[in-house]
Design a protein around this motif. Structure first.
Motif, PDB file in Angstrom:
ATOM      1  N   ASN A  52      -5.507  -2.814  15.582  1.00  0.00           N
ATOM      2  CA  ASN A  52      -4.626  -3.971  15.453  1.00  0.00           C
ATOM      3  C   ASN A  52      -3.788  -3.893  14.172  1.00  0.00           C
ATOM      4  OD1 ASN A  52      -6.220  -5.018  13.275  1.00  0.00           O
ATOM      5  ND2 ASN A  52      -7.638  -5.890  14.763  1.00  0.00           N
ATOM      6  N   ARG A  53      -2.823  -4.776  14.086  1.00  0.00           N
ATOM      7  CA  ARG A  53      -1.857  -4.727  12.984  1.00  0.00           C
ATOM      8  C   ARG A  53      -2.520  -4.952  11.627  1.00  0.00           C
ATOM      9  NH1 ARG A  53       3.274  -8.528  13.586  1.00  0.00           N
ATOM     10  NH2 ARG A  53       3.406  -7.249  15.471  1.00  0.00           N
ATOM     11  N   LYS A  54      -3.499  -5.835  11.587  1.00  0.00           N
ATOM     12  CA  LYS A  54      -4.173  -6.132  10.319  1.00  0.00           C
ATOM     13  C   LYS A  54      -4.901  -4.903   9.787  1.00  0.00           C
ATOM     14  CE  LYS A  54      -7.390  -9.451   8.250  1.00  0.00           C
ATOM     15  NZ  LYS A  54      -8.261 -10.620   8.506  1.00  0.00           N
ATOM     16  N   MET A  55      -5.557  -4.153  10.681  1.00  0.00           N
ATOM     17  CA  MET A  55      -6.264  -2.935  10.268  1.00  0.00           C
ATOM     18  C   MET A  55      -5.273  -1.877   9.787  1.00  0.00           C
ATOM     19  SD  MET A  55      -9.055  -2.690  13.345  1.00  0.00           S
ATOM     20  CE  MET A  55      -9.589  -1.058  12.854  1.00  0.00           C
ATOM     21  N   TYR A  56      -4.173  -1.713  10.541  1.00  0.00           N
ATOM     22  CA  TYR A  56      -3.170  -0.701  10.191  1.00  0.00           C
ATOM     23  C   TYR A  56      -2.571  -0.984   8.811  1.00  0.00           C
ATOM     24  CZ  TYR A  56       0.905   2.355  10.659  1.00  0.00           C
ATOM     25  OH  TYR A  56       1.854   3.318  10.462  1.00  0.00           O
ATOM     26  N   ARG A  57      -2.157  -2.216   8.602  1.00  0.00           N
ATOM     27  CA  ARG A  57      -1.565  -2.573   7.309  1.00  0.00           C
ATOM     28  C   ARG A  57      -2.583  -2.470   6.182  1.00  0.00           C
ATOM     29  NH1 ARG A  57       2.440  -7.764   8.428  1.00  0.00           N
ATOM     30  NH2 ARG A  57       3.967  -6.632   9.694  1.00  0.00           N
ATOM     31  N   GLY A  58      -3.824  -2.825   6.471  1.00  0.00           N
ATOM     32  CA  GLY A  58      -4.875  -2.706   5.461  1.00  0.00           C
ATOM     33  C   GLY A  58      -5.103  -1.272   5.035  1.00  0.00           C
ATOM     34  N   ALA A  59      -5.052  -0.344   5.997  1.00  0.00           N
ATOM     35  CA  ALA A  59      -5.229   1.073   5.676  1.00  0.00           C
ATOM     36  C   ALA A  59      -4.071   1.590   4.824  1.00  0.00           C
ATOM     37  CB  ALA A  59      -5.356   1.896   6.959  1.00  0.00           C
ATOM     38  N   VAL A  60      -2.847   1.187   5.165  1.00  0.00           N
ATOM     39  CA  VAL A  60      -1.676   1.635   4.396  1.00  0.00           C
ATOM     40  C   VAL A  60      -1.728   1.074   2.979  1.00  0.00           C
ATOM     41  CG1 VAL A  60       0.841   1.556   4.249  1.00  0.00           C
ATOM     42  CG2 VAL A  60      -0.258   1.907   6.467  1.00  0.00           C
ATOM     43  N   ARG A  61      -2.110  -0.189   2.838  1.00  0.00           N
ATOM     44  CA  ARG A  61      -2.248  -0.783   1.499  1.00  0.00           C
ATOM     45  C   ARG A  61      -3.310  -0.043   0.691  1.00  0.00           C
ATOM     46  NH1 ARG A  61      -2.753  -5.857   4.396  1.00  0.00           N
ATOM     47  NH2 ARG A  61      -0.722  -6.883   4.602  1.00  0.00           N
ATOM     48  N   SER A  62      -4.415   0.311   1.334  1.00  0.00           N
ATOM     49  CA  SER A  62      -5.499   1.010   0.650  1.00  0.00           C
ATOM     50  C   SER A  62      -5.051   2.387   0.170  1.00  0.00           C
ATOM     51  CB  SER A  62      -6.697   1.148   1.592  1.00  0.00           C
ATOM     52  OG  SER A  62      -7.808   1.691   0.928  1.00  0.00           O
ATOM     53  N   ILE A  63      -4.285   3.096   0.998  1.00  0.00           N
ATOM     54  CA  ILE A  63      -3.769   4.416   0.606  1.00  0.00           C
ATOM     55  C   ILE A  63      -2.807   4.277  -0.569  1.00  0.00           C
ATOM     56  CG2 ILE A  63      -2.394   6.392   1.352  1.00  0.00           C
ATOM     57  CD1 ILE A  63      -3.463   5.884   4.192  1.00  0.00           C
ATOM     58  N   LEU A  64      -1.899   3.306  -0.488  1.00  0.00           N
ATOM     59  CA  LEU A  64      -0.935   3.093  -1.569  1.00  0.00           C
ATOM     60  C   LEU A  64      -1.645   2.757  -2.879  1.00  0.00           C
ATOM     61  CD1 LEU A  64       1.911   1.048   0.153  1.00  0.00           C
ATOM     62  CD2 LEU A  64       2.110   3.316  -0.857  1.00  0.00           C
ATOM     63  N   SER A  65      -2.647   1.895  -2.807  1.00  0.00           N
ATOM     64  CA  SER A  65      -3.378   1.501  -4.009  1.00  0.00           C
ATOM     65  C   SER A  65      -4.087   2.688  -4.638  1.00  0.00           C
ATOM     66  CB  SER A  65      -4.393   0.402  -3.661  1.00  0.00           C
ATOM     67  OG  SER A  65      -3.750  -0.720  -3.119  1.00  0.00           O
ATOM     68  N   GLU A  66      -4.641   3.560  -3.802  1.00  0.00           N
ATOM     69  CA  GLU A  66      -5.321   4.741  -4.331  1.00  0.00           C
ATOM     70  C   GLU A  66      -4.317   5.717  -4.953  1.00  0.00           C
ATOM     71  OE1 GLU A  66      -8.516   7.127  -5.357  1.00  0.00           O
ATOM     72  OE2 GLU A  66      -8.404   5.037  -4.702  1.00  0.00           O
ATOM     73  N   LEU A  67      -3.132   5.818  -4.375  1.00  0.00           N
ATOM     74  CA  LEU A  67      -2.087   6.662  -4.960  1.00  0.00           C
ATOM     75  C   LEU A  67      -1.691   6.147  -6.345  1.00  0.00           C
ATOM     76  CD1 LEU A  67       0.260   7.281  -1.875  1.00  0.00           C
ATOM     77  CD2 LEU A  67      -1.211   8.954  -2.993  1.00  0.00           C
ATOM     78  N   VAL A  68      -1.607   4.833  -6.479  1.00  0.00           N
ATOM     79  CA  VAL A  68      -1.262   4.244  -7.778  1.00  0.00           C
ATOM     80  C   VAL A  68      -2.378   4.497  -8.785  1.00  0.00           C
ATOM     81  CG1 VAL A  68      -0.814   2.093  -9.009  1.00  0.00           C
ATOM     82  CG2 VAL A  68       0.248   2.499  -6.776  1.00  0.00           C
ATOM     83  N   ARG A  69      -3.633   4.268  -8.388  1.00  0.00           N
ATOM     84  CA  ARG A  69      -4.769   4.445  -9.299  1.00  0.00           C
ATOM     85  C   ARG A  69      -4.895   5.893  -9.768  1.00  0.00           C
ATOM     86  NH1 ARG A  69      -7.268   0.284  -6.161  1.00  0.00           N
ATOM     87  NH2 ARG A  69      -7.862   1.785  -4.569  1.00  0.00           N
ATOM     88  N   SER A  70      -4.636   6.838  -8.872  1.00  0.00           N
ATOM     89  CA  SER A  70      -4.763   8.253  -9.233  1.00  0.00           C
ATOM     90  C   SER A  70      -3.472   8.834  -9.800  1.00  0.00           C
ATOM     91  CB  SER A  70      -5.205   9.065  -8.013  1.00  0.00           C
ATOM     92  OG  SER A  70      -4.290   8.902  -6.942  1.00  0.00           O
ATOM     93  N   GLU A  71      -2.484   7.960 -10.039  1.00  0.00           N
ATOM     94  CA  GLU A  71      -1.189   8.355 -10.618  1.00  0.00           C
ATOM     95  C   GLU A  71      -0.486   9.409  -9.769  1.00  0.00           C
ATOM     96  OE1 GLU A  71      -1.905   9.542 -14.627  1.00  0.00           O
ATOM     97  OE2 GLU A  71      -2.328   7.500 -15.316  1.00  0.00           O
TER      98      GLU A  71
END
Length: 203
Positions: free
Chosen positions: A99-118
């Motif tokens: 569902n859309r909530k899961m998809y968006r949650g996964a994309v947000r999680s990937i983006l956040s990890e990219l930011v944390r790991s610079e």
């Protein structure tokens, strides 16, 4: 939260939402969404014939007794040459529901990890004077990035044409970026406008 902008005259940063770029890393959710995304790309059109679908084999090859040979009821048995397949593959749908909530949650999680790991590099803008591969290589060398996904606010044909011959460079717009592409590269190089558009898409 703020993300520093590279290659800018003086210190600068872009303000982004914590709800998009500062969420918890969820490897299980990311794995599920990526698996479903890749499964949806499978055509599933493989097909084989069972013994009932192979042409021929209507008559019994020889009589039941007296020939000295093994009993046989059809020349299209799976153990015969030109016979059917025992467990024949059939066309199937490999898609999985996400569902859309899961998809968006996964994309947000990937983006956040990219930011944390610079690994998310933001630049004011990204453009080339001509669709030349050597110019893109020089630009990436200036930014000191390799194995990079370039994210723009809109599809840039010049960047796309310049990147086609580079095996470890991809170009996507913020509207069409997907989880598989986001995890396939070491670095995501995004323009400031692309970051804002991505934030709007996931808000």
């Amino acid at each position: 939260m703020e993300i520093a902008i590279r290659n800018h005259a003086g210190a600068a940063s872009v303000q982004v939402s914590d709800a998009v770029f500062g969420v918890e890393y969820k490897p299980g959710l990311i794995h599920q969404v990526i698996t479903a995304y890749m499964a949806g790309a499978r055509s599933g059109t493989k097909a084989q014939k069972t013994r009932s679908e192979v042409s021929g084999g209507g008559a019994k090859p020889w009589r039941q007794k007296g020939t000295g040979r093994a009993r046989a009821g059809s020349s299209r048995s799976p153990i015969w040459r030109s016979g059917g397949v025992t467990f024949a593959a059939k066309p199937r749908d490999y898609s999985q529901k996400v569902n859309r909530k899961m998809y968006r949650g996964a994309v947000r999680s990937i983006l956040s990890e990219l930011v944390r790991s610079e690994r998310l590099v933001v630049v004011p803008e990204l453009s080339l004077p001509a669709p030349k591969t050597k110019e893109l290589v020089a630009l990436l060398k200036t930014l000191d990035v390799k194995n990079v996904l370039i994210l723009t606010d809109g599809m840039d044909d010049v960047l796309y044409l310049a990147s086609r011959n580079l095996p470890n460079v991809g170009v996507l717009s913020a509207q069409e970026v997907d989880p598989v592409s986001m995890v396939a590269f070491d670095i995501m190089l995004a323009t400031e406008a692309a970051v804002k558009k991505l934030e709007e898409r996931l808000a």
